[in-house]
Design an enzyme around this catalytic site. Structure first.
Site, PDB file in Angstrom:
ATOM      1  CD  GLN A  47       4.171  87.895   9.415  1.00 18.96           C
ATOM      2  OE1 GLN A  47       5.295  88.225   9.058  1.00 18.96           O
ATOM      3  NE2 GLN A  47       3.088  88.260   8.746  1.00 18.96           N
ATOM      4  CB  VAL A  48       2.390  87.516  16.640  1.00 20.99           C
ATOM      5  CG1 VAL A  48       1.128  87.569  17.495  1.00 20.99           C
ATOM      6  CG2 VAL A  48       3.292  86.366  17.082  1.00 20.99           C
ATOM      7  CG  ASP A 197      14.111  81.168  22.403  1.00 20.95           C
ATOM      8  OD1 ASP A 197      15.277  81.594  22.460  1.00 20.95           O
ATOM      9  OD2 ASP A 197      13.418  81.233  21.379  1.00 20.95           O
TER      10      ASP A 197
END
Length: 340
Positions: A47-48, A197
């Protein structure tokens, strides 16, 4: 699958802060002027959080999700076991090379758990793309990059999946679809090093005046590489395909060893023509990718085409690009855009 791209429940903010402090060996306040407790994005691997460094630079802090190594090891072990069953199931199982394919994913997934490796991938892509003026790659802050925490330049953009917001901001989405194809083919054929991706959760569009309308690439945990030999065969196949020279496509498959040496060129040529000819001069909206893939699988089985594990990531990313193009501009002529 789209829900896993940027909509996974976050792990607790206190846990994220503890991971960052442990990685740097000092309190958050000694590194950051501010650190947002709530994550701005939460995906399957990490997560960021947004933050501001002591020097005033706005950054994004990526924190690896706890317990990922064990979860991935368990899943990969199961896939290896299943691959063994498939391979022992008969000739088709051997042709598909399931164990080699799983080994490729094994490598990529474990690489994705090392954020220093991801930062290095980003730095390489940033250098490669510097002269293209179509895509922005965040700068890495190397003093604050460890195996489970990565600090990079904060990017400001609109998620590429939010087409209504892009249109409202004045972004030319038809041009975006063409630019996406250009970026991908440049990375593959010029550099042999590509972002593997490229799903919508990893792409934003800049609305900053200086870089308006450019792609912003995020999440560099999975990149693909191609040898000069693979690039050469792929390029020759694409060129022959664009010229509708199906005999040459068949010959290339023989030369590269992708089909058995005793394969009749004229029979393979006819099969390739049957799959490919209906695709030309048609926009994406009129092409059923499912039908195309089904016919390709049927053809590959008939002619004992060997799966090339080193090309699995390229094939996966081509599907990402096709999906993006279809979303942005259903009228996109993929062949005309890709040909240059």
């Amino acid at each position: 699958l789209a829900r896993l791209q940027d909509n996974v429940p976050p792990f607790p903010a206190a846990q994220a802060a503890a991971i960052v402090e442990r990685a740097f060996g000092k309190p958050l306040a000694e590194v950051f002027a501010s650190f947002d407790a709530e994550p701005v994005a939460s995906a399957s691997i990490a997560q960021v959080h947004f933050a501001v460094l002591k020097n005033g630079r706005e950054v994004a802090v990526k924190v690896l999700r706890p317990g990922m190594l064990r979860a991935i090891d368990d899943d990969i072990a199961l896939l290896h076991r299943m691959a063994g069953w498939v391979e022992r199931s008969g000739d088709d199982g051997k042709r598909l090379k399931p164990r080699e394919v799983v080994a490729e994913f094994d490598t990529y997934l474990h690489d994705e758990l090392d954020l220093v490796r991801e930062a290095a991938n980003a730095a390489q892509l940033r250098r490669n793309m510097a002269g293209l003026a179509l895509v922005e790659i965040p700068e890495m802050h190397w003093d604050w990059c460890t195996s489970n925490v990565m600090v990079m330049q904060r990017m400001n953009g609109i998620p590429i999946s939010q087409t209504d917001r892009l249109l409202a901001a004045g972004v030319d989405v038809k041009r975006l679809s063409r630019d996406g194809v250009t970026i991908f083919f440049t990375q593959v054929f010029r550099d042999g090093f590509f972002h593997a991706d490229m799903h919508p959760g990893n792409i934003q569009i800049s609305v900053e005046p200086a870089t308006f309308g450019r792609y912003i690439a995020l999440d560099f945990g999975i990149v693909g590489t191609l040898t000069d030999n693979d690039r050469d065969y792929l390029a020759q196949n694409f060129l022959a395909f664009f010229r509708r020279d199906y005999k040459r496509v068949a010959e290339l498959h023989l030369e590269s060893g992708w089909v058995p040496a005793e394969t009749r060129v004229d029979a393979l040529e006819s099969a390739i023509r049957t799959v490919c000819e209906p695709l030309f001069d048609r926009p994406l909206k009129d092409i059923s990718l499912g039908q195309v893939l089904l016919r390709l699988f049927q053809t590959s089985r008939r002619f004992n085409v060997e799966i090339q594990p080193q090309l699995v990531m390229l094939q996966k990313t081509l599907l990402n690009i096709e999906g993006l193009g279809r979303q942005l501009d259903p009228e996109l002529d993929l062949w005309t855009t890709a040909k240059p």
